[in-house]
Design a protein around this motif. Structure first.
Motif, PDB file in Angstrom:
ATOM      1  N   ARG A  27      43.210 -20.857  28.436  1.00  0.00           N
ATOM      2  CA  ARG A  27      42.034 -20.079  28.677  1.00  0.00           C
ATOM      3  C   ARG A  27      42.592 -19.386  29.935  1.00  0.00           C
ATOM      4  NH1 ARG A  27      38.515 -23.428  28.741  1.00  0.00           N
ATOM      5  NH2 ARG A  27      38.771 -24.544  30.939  1.00  0.00           N
ATOM      6  N   ARG A  28      43.162 -20.113  31.008  1.00  0.00           N
ATOM      7  CA  ARG A  28      43.941 -19.317  32.085  1.00  0.00           C
ATOM      8  C   ARG A  28      44.856 -18.316  31.906  1.00  0.00           C
ATOM      9  NH1 ARG A  28      44.936 -24.794  35.752  1.00  0.00           N
ATOM     10  NH2 ARG A  28      42.705 -25.394  36.443  1.00  0.00           N
ATOM     11  N   LEU A  29      45.749 -18.661  30.706  1.00  0.00           N
ATOM     12  CA  LEU A  29      46.697 -17.652  30.034  1.00  0.00           C
ATOM     13  C   LEU A  29      46.076 -16.387  29.680  1.00  0.00           C
ATOM     14  CD1 LEU A  29      49.869 -16.879  29.544  1.00  0.00           C
ATOM     15  CD2 LEU A  29      49.644 -18.099  27.560  1.00  0.00           C
ATOM     16  N   ARG A  30      44.956 -16.355  28.655  1.00  0.00           N
ATOM     17  CA  ARG A  30      44.225 -15.274  28.470  1.00  0.00           C
ATOM     18  C   ARG A  30      43.535 -14.590  29.602  1.00  0.00           C
ATOM     19  NH1 ARG A  30      42.527 -18.969  24.560  1.00  0.00           N
ATOM     20  NH2 ARG A  30      40.681 -19.435  25.519  1.00  0.00           N
ATOM     21  N   GLY A  31      43.333 -15.287  30.549  1.00  0.00           N
ATOM     22  CA  GLY A  31      42.530 -14.607  31.843  1.00  0.00           C
ATOM     23  C   GLY A  31      43.400 -13.737  32.663  1.00  0.00           C
ATOM     24  N   ALA A  32      45.012 -14.487  32.531  1.00  0.00           N
ATOM     25  CA  ALA A  32      45.943 -13.751  33.414  1.00  0.00           C
ATOM     26  C   ALA A  32      46.536 -12.488  32.588  1.00  0.00           C
ATOM     27  CB  ALA A  32      47.149 -14.792  33.692  1.00  0.00           C
ATOM     28  N   LEU A  33      46.333 -12.603  31.313  1.00  0.00           N
ATOM     29  CA  LEU A  33      46.714 -11.585  30.612  1.00  0.00           C
ATOM     30  C   LEU A  33      45.542 -10.523  30.253  1.00  0.00           C
ATOM     31  CD1 LEU A  33      49.196 -13.283  28.116  1.00  0.00           C
ATOM     32  CD2 LEU A  33      49.850 -12.009  30.438  1.00  0.00           C
ATOM     33  N   SER A  34      44.539 -10.549  30.737  1.00  0.00           N
ATOM     34  CA  SER A  34      43.353  -9.540  30.484  1.00  0.00           C
ATOM     35  C   SER A  34      43.913  -8.345  30.966  1.00  0.00           C
ATOM     36  CB  SER A  34      42.146 -10.281  30.998  1.00  0.00           C
ATOM     37  OG  SER A  34      42.472  -9.824  32.779  1.00  0.00           O
ATOM     38  N   ARG A  35      43.119  -7.372  30.299  1.00  0.00           N
ATOM     39  CA  ARG A  35      43.561  -5.780  30.723  1.00  0.00           C
ATOM     40  C   ARG A  35      43.513  -5.536  32.139  1.00  0.00           C
ATOM     41  NH1 ARG A  35      40.814  -1.597  26.686  1.00  0.00           N
ATOM     42  NH2 ARG A  35      42.026  -2.789  25.341  1.00  0.00           N
ATOM     43  N   ARG A  36      42.293  -6.038  32.694  1.00  0.00           N
ATOM     44  CA  ARG A  36      41.726  -6.032  34.306  1.00  0.00           C
ATOM     45  C   ARG A  36      43.217  -6.277  35.137  1.00  0.00           C
ATOM     46  NH1 ARG A  36      35.989  -7.562  36.279  1.00  0.00           N
ATOM     47  NH2 ARG A  36      35.568  -6.080  35.040  1.00  0.00           N
ATOM     48  N   ASN A  37      43.538  -7.807  34.841  1.00  0.00           N
ATOM     49  CA  ASN A  37      44.575  -8.140  35.700  1.00  0.00           C
ATOM     50  C   ASN A  37      46.044  -7.680  35.504  1.00  0.00           C
ATOM     51  OD1 ASN A  37      42.687 -10.286  36.728  1.00  0.00           O
ATOM     52  ND2 ASN A  37      43.208 -11.782  35.320  1.00  0.00           N
ATOM     53  N   LEU A  38      46.081  -7.139  34.283  1.00  0.00           N
ATOM     54  CA  LEU A  38      47.324  -6.345  34.105  1.00  0.00           C
ATOM     55  C   LEU A  38      47.227  -4.907  34.734  1.00  0.00           C
ATOM     56  CD1 LEU A  38      48.341  -7.011  30.362  1.00  0.00           C
ATOM     57  CD2 LEU A  38      49.200  -8.188  32.234  1.00  0.00           C
ATOM     58  N   ALA A  39      46.242  -4.236  34.748  1.00  0.00           N
ATOM     59  CA  ALA A  39      46.156  -3.101  35.514  1.00  0.00           C
ATOM     60  C   ALA A  39      46.394  -3.269  36.996  1.00  0.00           C
ATOM     61  CB  ALA A  39      44.657  -2.533  35.036  1.00  0.00           C
ATOM     62  N   VAL A  40      45.647  -4.388  37.716  1.00  0.00           N
ATOM     63  CA  VAL A  40      45.934  -4.771  39.052  1.00  0.00           C
ATOM     64  C   VAL A  40      47.172  -5.008  39.397  1.00  0.00           C
ATOM     65  CG1 VAL A  40      45.539  -6.359  40.741  1.00  0.00           C
ATOM     66  CG2 VAL A  40      43.404  -5.513  39.244  1.00  0.00           C
ATOM     67  N   LEU A  41      48.178  -5.815  38.455  1.00  0.00           N
ATOM     68  CA  LEU A  41      49.446  -6.005  38.648  1.00  0.00           C
ATOM     69  C   LEU A  41      50.167  -4.713  38.558  1.00  0.00           C
ATOM     70  CD1 LEU A  41      51.713  -8.037  38.884  1.00  0.00           C
ATOM     71  CD2 LEU A  41      51.665  -8.081  36.579  1.00  0.00           C
ATOM     72  N   GLY A  42      49.986  -3.974  37.663  1.00  0.00           N
ATOM     73  CA  GLY A  42      50.558  -2.668  37.557  1.00  0.00           C
ATOM     74  C   GLY A  42      50.451  -1.774  39.052  1.00  0.00           C
ATOM     75  N   GLY A  43      49.266  -1.754  39.354  1.00  0.00           N
ATOM     76  CA  GLY A  43      48.992  -0.900  40.699  1.00  0.00           C
ATOM     77  C   GLY A  43      49.725  -1.580  41.648  1.00  0.00           C
ATOM     78  N   GLN A  44      49.823  -2.924  41.933  1.00  0.00           N
ATOM     79  CA  GLN A  44      50.678  -3.479  42.782  1.00  0.00           C
ATOM     80  C   GLN A  44      51.915  -3.202  42.883  1.00  0.00           C
ATOM     81  OE1 GLN A  44      49.309  -7.598  42.249  1.00  0.00           O
ATOM     82  NE2 GLN A  44      47.586  -7.668  43.723  1.00  0.00           N
ATOM     83  N   LEU A  45      52.555  -3.358  41.741  1.00  0.00           N
ATOM     84  CA  LEU A  45      54.035  -3.048  41.480  1.00  0.00           C
ATOM     85  C   LEU A  45      54.462  -1.395  41.817  1.00  0.00           C
ATOM     86  CD1 LEU A  45      54.734  -5.043  38.174  1.00  0.00           C
ATOM     87  CD2 LEU A  45      55.489  -5.746  40.481  1.00  0.00           C
ATOM     88  N   LEU A  46      53.721  -0.876  41.500  1.00  0.00           N
ATOM     89  CA  LEU A  46      53.443   0.697  41.740  1.00  0.00           C
ATOM     90  C   LEU A  46      53.523   1.134  43.351  1.00  0.00           C
ATOM     91  CD1 LEU A  46      51.735   2.544  39.031  1.00  0.00           C
ATOM     92  CD2 LEU A  46      54.075   2.390  39.248  1.00  0.00           C
ATOM     93  N   THR A  47      52.717   0.176  44.029  1.00  0.00           N
ATOM     94  CA  THR A  47      52.611   0.610  45.353  1.00  0.00           C
ATOM     95  C   THR A  47      53.839   0.092  46.143  1.00  0.00           C
ATOM     96  OG1 THR A  47      50.326   0.038  45.370  1.00  0.00           O
ATOM     97  CG2 THR A  47      51.141  -0.121  47.603  1.00  0.00           C
ATOM     98  N   VAL A  48      54.433  -1.189  45.637  1.00  0.00           N
ATOM     99  CA  VAL A  48      55.784  -1.534  46.229  1.00  0.00           C
ATOM    100  C   VAL A  48      56.804  -0.837  45.891  1.00  0.00           C
ATOM    101  CG1 VAL A  48      57.183  -3.383  46.177  1.00  0.00           C
ATOM    102  CG2 VAL A  48      54.923  -3.913  46.368  1.00  0.00           C
ATOM    103  N   ALA A  49      56.807  -0.448  44.908  1.00  0.00           N
ATOM    104  CA  ALA A  49      57.718   0.873  44.374  1.00  0.00           C
ATOM    105  C   ALA A  49      57.810   1.892  45.269  1.00  0.00           C
ATOM    106  CB  ALA A  49      57.885   1.017  42.955  1.00  0.00           C
ATOM    107  N   ALA A  50      56.493   2.534  45.437  1.00  0.00           N
ATOM    108  CA  ALA A  50      56.325   3.743  46.437  1.00  0.00           C
ATOM    109  C   ALA A  50      56.861   3.426  48.017  1.00  0.00           C
ATOM    110  CB  ALA A  50      54.796   4.096  46.222  1.00  0.00           C
ATOM    111  N   VAL A  51      56.421   2.217  48.239  1.00  0.00           N
ATOM    112  CA  VAL A  51      56.726   2.092  49.698  1.00  0.00           C
ATOM    113  C   VAL A  51      58.263   1.909  49.743  1.00  0.00           C
ATOM    114  CG1 VAL A  51      56.673   0.254  51.596  1.00  0.00           C
ATOM    115  CG2 VAL A  51      54.457   0.868  50.298  1.00  0.00           C
ATOM    116  N   LEU A  52      59.164   1.144  48.785  1.00  0.00           N
ATOM    117  CA  LEU A  52      60.471   1.188  48.850  1.00  0.00           C
ATOM    118  C   LEU A  52      60.993   2.334  48.847  1.00  0.00           C
ATOM    119  CD1 LEU A  52      61.011  -2.180  46.845  1.00  0.00           C
ATOM    120  CD2 LEU A  52      61.008  -2.051  49.104  1.00  0.00           C
ATOM    121  N   GLY A  53      60.626   3.265  48.096  1.00  0.00           N
ATOM    122  CA  GLY A  53      61.166   4.745  47.687  1.00  0.00           C
ATOM    123  C   GLY A  53      61.049   5.438  48.979  1.00  0.00           C
TER     124      GLY A  53
END
Length: 286
Positions: A27-53
């Motif tokens: 249940r926790r794995l399904r929650g972690a891989l939900s579309r909303r959580n993946l979207a949040v993670l993608g946004g966080q990674l893009l923010t970090v990449a933008a700051v580093l760039g």
């Protein structure tokens, strides 16, 4: 067996199965891989990449001098030198030892003091003026005296970490003991529990969340206190490495050390969180 009874039994079986560790993990794995959580993670990674760039561009274009800011690539190039020639992990172990030893000392003495003050009115009246007066003394003002008394070795930093954590454990323990419900104490007395049994089986478990909360806060504070002591006076440790990097204006090395300390701090806090969930307060997460 009637249909209603069969449905009730089936519901109980499903409920029991859903509480198994495997079902909980799934249940926790399904929650972690939900579309909303993946979207949040993608946004966080893009923010970090933008700051580093952005940082890389600011340094490479010369808009900010390297004496003020190091680019991500410059910071990465410093790590082999830190690890091989300056013994980053050896110095880390020294700082961790100081932080852990000081925290353990603060935990044992602070919790013991808090238990005495929380359970004994006479003990609280006797110790409270001394503890309050000692807590009011600015820690920074006595560090030069500690350097005079203890030198610049490991003991100097252990005492500094102890001073930063002792009062936190004392007052959190007292607060936890005062939160014990009277109904729990009445049940213990009704079952003939002795004074020691009441303390061990009722009072301390009830105060455990407050004590663990103090431990979690002290986990982050202890490393900072050890680093502070090493920056003031030391022969080794991460604080000593920071001092040397600052002394020669080696900005890339300084940022690399700050990044390393941040990662180590996150790992330590994560380890304490897991210790809380798996051992110290396991009953809360069942």
């Amino acid at each position: 067996m009637t249909l209603d009874h069969a449905e009730l039994v089936a519901d109980r079986v499903v409920t029991t199965e859903s509480r198994t560790p495997a079902a909980t993990r799934a249940r926790r794995l399904r929650g972690a891989l939900s579309r909303r959580n993946l979207a949040v993670l993608g946004g966080q990674l893009l923010t970090v990449a933008a700051v580093l760039g952005l940082l890389q561009w600011l340094v490479d274009s010369g808009r900010i001098g390297t004496i003020y800011l190091a680019s991500p690539t410059q910071i990465l190039r410093v790590f082999p030198h830190l690890i091989i020639q300056e013994h980053l992990f050896g110095n880390l172990l020294i700082t961790l030892y100081e932080a852990v030893a000081g925290t353990a000392l603060a935990f044992v003495i602070g919790v013991s003091t808090g238990i005495w003050m929380g359970l004994s009115r006479a003990g609280e009246r006797f110790l409270n003026p001394f503890v309050a007066a000692a807590m009011a003394v600015p820690k920074v003002t006595i560090i030069p005296l500690l350097t005079l008394y203890l030198g610049v070795g490991v003991n100097h930093k252990i005492v500094i970490v102890f001073l930063f954590g002792y009062f936190l454990f004392v007052f959190n323990t007292i607060a936890g003991i005062r939160q014990v419900q009277d109904s729990h104490l009445k049940v213990a007395r009704a079952h003939g529990a002795s004074r020691i049994q009441t303390i061990v089986k009722v009072i301390l478990p009830s105060a455990a969340p407050s004590i663990v909360a103090a431990l979690r806060v002290e986990t982050g504070t202890a490393l900072v206190a050890a680093l502070f002591g090493e920056i003031v006076a030391s022969k080794a440790g991460l604080g000593n490495m920071l001092n040397r990097a600052i002394g020669v204006y080696d900005t890339a090395k300084l940022f690399a050390l700050v990044l390393s300390i941040t990662v180590f701090s996150v790992l330590i806090i994560t380890a304490v969180d897991q210790l809380e969930k798996k051992v110290l307060l396991r009953w809360k997460y069942v």
